[in-house]
Motif scaffolding. Structure first.
Motif, PDB file in Angstrom:
ATOM      1  N   ALA A 184       0.807  -1.215   0.000  1.00 30.02           N
ATOM      2  CA  ALA A 184       0.000   0.000   0.000  1.00 30.02           C
ATOM      3  C   ALA A 184       0.839   1.265   0.000  1.00 30.02           C
ATOM      4  O   ALA A 184       2.000   1.260   0.413  1.00 30.02           O
ATOM      5  N   ASN A 185       0.189   2.340  -0.460  1.00 29.47           N
ATOM      6  CA  ASN A 185       0.766   3.685  -0.426  1.00 29.47           C
ATOM      7  C   ASN A 185      -0.180   4.597   0.336  1.00 29.47           C
ATOM      8  O   ASN A 185      -1.396   4.579   0.104  1.00 29.47           O
ATOM      9  N   TYR A 186       0.387   5.407   1.222  1.00 30.01           N
ATOM     10  CA  TYR A 186      -0.401   6.342   2.014  1.00 30.01           C
ATOM     11  C   TYR A 186      -0.813   7.559   1.200  1.00 30.01           C
ATOM     12  O   TYR A 186      -0.032   8.075   0.398  1.00 30.01           O
ATOM     13  N   ALA A 187      -2.024   8.039   1.419  1.00 28.76           N
ATOM     14  CA  ALA A 187      -2.467   9.317   0.882  1.00 28.76           C
ATOM     15  C   ALA A 187      -1.713  10.416   1.637  1.00 28.76           C
ATOM     16  O   ALA A 187      -1.248  10.187   2.764  1.00 28.76           O
ATOM     17  N   PRO A 188      -1.584  11.598   1.048  1.00 27.30           N
ATOM     18  CA  PRO A 188      -0.821  12.662   1.711  1.00 27.30           C
ATOM     19  C   PRO A 188      -1.278  12.967   3.144  1.00 27.30           C
ATOM     20  O   PRO A 188      -0.448  13.110   4.040  1.00 27.30           O
ATOM     21  N   HIS A 189      -2.587  13.037   3.385  1.00 23.35           N
ATOM     22  CA  HIS A 189      -3.043  13.336   4.747  1.00 23.35           C
ATOM     23  C   HIS A 189      -2.688  12.214   5.727  1.00 23.35           C
ATOM     24  O   HIS A 189      -2.416  12.459   6.893  1.00 23.35           O
ATOM     25  N   ALA A 190      -2.670  10.977   5.241  1.00 23.36           N
ATOM     26  CA  ALA A 190      -2.306   9.849   6.100  1.00 23.36           C
ATOM     27  C   ALA A 190      -0.806   9.845   6.382  1.00 23.36           C
ATOM     28  O   ALA A 190      -0.377   9.521   7.488  1.00 23.36           O
ATOM     29  N   ALA A 191      -0.009  10.219   5.394  1.00 23.10           N
ATOM     30  CA  ALA A 191       1.442  10.327   5.611  1.00 23.10           C
ATOM     31  C   ALA A 191       1.729  11.398   6.655  1.00 23.10           C
ATOM     32  O   ALA A 191       2.613  11.229   7.508  1.00 23.10           O
ATOM     33  N   LYS A 192       0.964  12.475   6.621  1.00 25.08           N
ATOM     34  CA  LYS A 192       1.127  13.531   7.621  1.00 25.08           C
ATOM     35  C   LYS A 192       0.811  12.989   9.021  1.00 25.08           C
ATOM     36  O   LYS A 192       1.525  13.267   9.978  1.00 25.08           O
ATOM     37  N   GLY A 193      -0.257  12.209   9.120  1.00 27.91           N
ATOM     38  CA  GLY A 193      -0.604  11.595  10.404  1.00 27.91           C
ATOM     39  C   GLY A 193       0.488  10.660  10.891  1.00 27.91           C
ATOM     40  O   GLY A 193       0.796  10.612  12.086  1.00 27.91           O
ATOM     41  N   LEU A 194       1.084   9.924   9.976  1.00 28.79           N
ATOM     42  CA  LEU A 194       2.189   9.029  10.319  1.00 28.79           C
ATOM     43  C   LEU A 194       3.349   9.836  10.887  1.00 28.79           C
ATOM     44  O   LEU A 194       3.939   9.465  11.904  1.00 28.79           O
ATOM     45  N   MET A 195       3.651  10.963  10.253  1.00 33.19           N
ATOM     46  CA  MET A 195       4.750  11.818  10.715  1.00 33.19           C
ATOM     47  C   MET A 195       4.456  12.426  12.082  1.00 33.19           C
ATOM     48  O   MET A 195       5.374  12.709  12.849  1.00 33.19           O
ATOM     49  N   GLN A 196       3.188  12.575  12.403  1.00 30.48           N
ATOM     50  CA  GLN A 196       2.798  13.154  13.690  1.00 30.48           C
ATOM     51  C   GLN A 196       2.695  12.106  14.795  1.00 30.48           C
ATOM     52  O   GLN A 196       2.297  12.426  15.909  1.00 30.48           O
ATOM     53  N   GLY A 197       3.047  10.861  14.467  1.00 30.13           N
ATOM     54  CA  GLY A 197       3.122   9.840  15.508  1.00 30.13           C
ATOM     55  C   GLY A 197       2.016   8.806  15.530  1.00 30.13           C
ATOM     56  O   GLY A 197       1.913   8.035  16.476  1.00 30.13           O
ATOM     57  N   SER A 198       1.172   8.749  14.512  1.00 32.64           N
ATOM     58  CA  SER A 198       0.115   7.744  14.473  1.00 32.64           C
ATOM     59  C   SER A 198       0.734   6.347  14.453  1.00 32.64           C
ATOM     60  O   SER A 198       1.572   6.046  13.605  1.00 32.64           O
ATOM     61  N   ASP A 199       0.338   5.496  15.380  1.00 37.66           N
ATOM     62  CA  ASP A 199       0.891   4.142  15.499  1.00 37.66           C
ATOM     63  C   ASP A 199       0.199   3.218  14.505  1.00 37.66           C
ATOM     64  O   ASP A 199      -0.824   2.605  14.803  1.00 37.66           O
ATOM     65  N   ARG A 200       0.738   3.128  13.314  1.00 34.28           N
ATOM     66  CA  ARG A 200       0.118   2.341  12.264  1.00 34.28           C
ATOM     67  C   ARG A 200       0.207   0.843  12.521  1.00 34.28           C
ATOM     68  O   ARG A 200      -0.674   0.088  12.109  1.00 34.28           O
ATOM     69  N   GLN A 201       1.259   0.389  13.195  1.00 32.08           N
ATOM     70  CA  GLN A 201       1.348  -1.040  13.493  1.00 32.08           C
ATOM     71  C   GLN A 201       0.198  -1.462  14.401  1.00 32.08           C
ATOM     72  O   GLN A 201      -0.422  -2.498  14.187  1.00 32.08           O
ATOM     73  N   ALA A 202      -0.113  -0.649  15.401  1.00 33.08           N
ATOM     74  CA  ALA A 202      -1.235  -0.954  16.297  1.00 33.08           C
ATOM     75  C   ALA A 202      -2.557  -0.918  15.529  1.00 33.08           C
ATOM     76  O   ALA A 202      -3.432  -1.757  15.756  1.00 33.08           O
ATOM     77  N   ALA A 203      -2.687   0.043  14.615  1.00 32.73           N
ATOM     78  CA  ALA A 203      -3.915   0.155  13.827  1.00 32.73           C
ATOM     79  C   ALA A 203      -4.098  -1.057  12.918  1.00 32.73           C
ATOM     80  O   ALA A 203      -5.204  -1.581  12.775  1.00 32.73           O
ATOM     81  N   VAL A 204      -3.016  -1.507  12.290  1.00 30.49           N
ATOM     82  CA  VAL A 204      -3.081  -2.673  11.401  1.00 30.49           C
ATOM     83  C   VAL A 204      -3.418  -3.925  12.216  1.00 30.49           C
ATOM     84  O   VAL A 204      -4.239  -4.744  11.806  1.00 30.49           O
ATOM     85  N   LYS A 205      -2.808  -4.043  13.385  1.00 27.59           N
ATOM     86  CA  LYS A 205      -3.091  -5.198  14.250  1.00 27.59           C
ATOM     87  C   LYS A 205      -4.568  -5.210  14.639  1.00 27.59           C
ATOM     88  O   LYS A 205      -5.229  -6.251  14.562  1.00 27.59           O
ATOM     89  N   ALA A 206      -5.107  -4.058  15.024  1.00 30.67           N
ATOM     90  CA  ALA A 206      -6.524  -3.977  15.397  1.00 30.67           C
ATOM     91  C   ALA A 206      -7.427  -4.306  14.210  1.00 30.67           C
ATOM     92  O   ALA A 206      -8.454  -4.969  14.365  1.00 30.67           O
ATOM     93  N   LEU A 207      -7.040  -3.835  13.028  1.00 29.86           N
ATOM     94  CA  LEU A 207      -7.814  -4.123  11.819  1.00 29.86           C
ATOM     95  C   LEU A 207      -7.909  -5.622  11.575  1.00 29.86           C
ATOM     96  O   LEU A 207      -8.998  -6.168  11.374  1.00 29.86           O
ATOM     97  N   PHE A 208      -6.766  -6.300  11.577  1.00 33.69           N
ATOM     98  CA  PHE A 208      -6.758  -7.742  11.346  1.00 33.69           C
ATOM     99  C   PHE A 208      -7.551  -8.477  12.420  1.00 33.69           C
ATOM    100  O   PHE A 208      -8.338  -9.381  12.124  1.00 33.69           O
ATOM    101  N   GLU A 209      -7.361  -8.097  13.681  1.00 33.21           N
ATOM    102  CA  GLU A 209      -8.066  -8.763  14.773  1.00 33.21           C
ATOM    103  C   GLU A 209      -9.574  -8.562  14.681  1.00 33.21           C
ATOM    104  O   GLU A 209     -10.339  -9.431  15.082  1.00 33.21           O
ATOM    105  N   SER A 210     -10.010  -7.421  14.116  1.00 32.12           N
ATOM    106  CA  SER A 210     -11.446  -7.142  14.011  1.00 32.12           C
ATOM    107  C   SER A 210     -12.169  -8.145  13.120  1.00 32.12           C
ATOM    108  O   SER A 210     -13.378  -8.341  13.261  1.00 32.12           O
TER     109      SER A 210
END
Length: 104
Positions: free
Chosen positions: A7-33
């Motif tokens: 995958a490739n992040y959209a610009p606003h999502a890349a900005k969130g990543l730079m601001q500290g969004s924990d994407r590994q935790a989000a991906v883990k929660a997504l899969f577990e859901s």
């Protein structure tokens, strides 16, 4: 069923990543859901920003997960690769090859 997501992040999502969004935790929660499990999340340099490997219970769970992420608008591109049972694929291919009559 094992899946690999590219995958490739959209610009606003890349900005969130730079601001500290924990994407590994989000991906883990997504899969577990959907009853799945993440094996790895790799942020990469090259064609894709992130590569995720994991398992989901079935194709419906994987497609549902993919649809939810696409609907969020956080990615500009997402490719979902599903592991195949090649013995079953080859068995079907042999049956189909015997039945298929090419044009001409």
């Amino acid at each position: 069923m094992k899946v690999t997501i590219l995958a490739n992040y959209a610009p606003h999502a890349a900005k969130g990543l730079m601001q500290g969004s924990d994407r590994q935790a989000a991906v883990k929660a997504l899969f577990e859901s959907v009853g799945g499990k993440v094996s790895s999340v790799m942020f990469t340099r090259g064609i894709y920003d992130v590569v995720v490997n994991g398992e989901v219970p079935d194709q419906s769970a994987g497609i549902g997960m993919s649809l939810a992420v696409r609907a969020s608008g956080s990615l500009t591109e997402m490719v979902v690769l599903e592991e195949l049972d090649m013995k079953a694929v080859l068995a079907a291919a042999k049956k189909a090859a015997g039945a298929y009559k090419p044009a001409g």
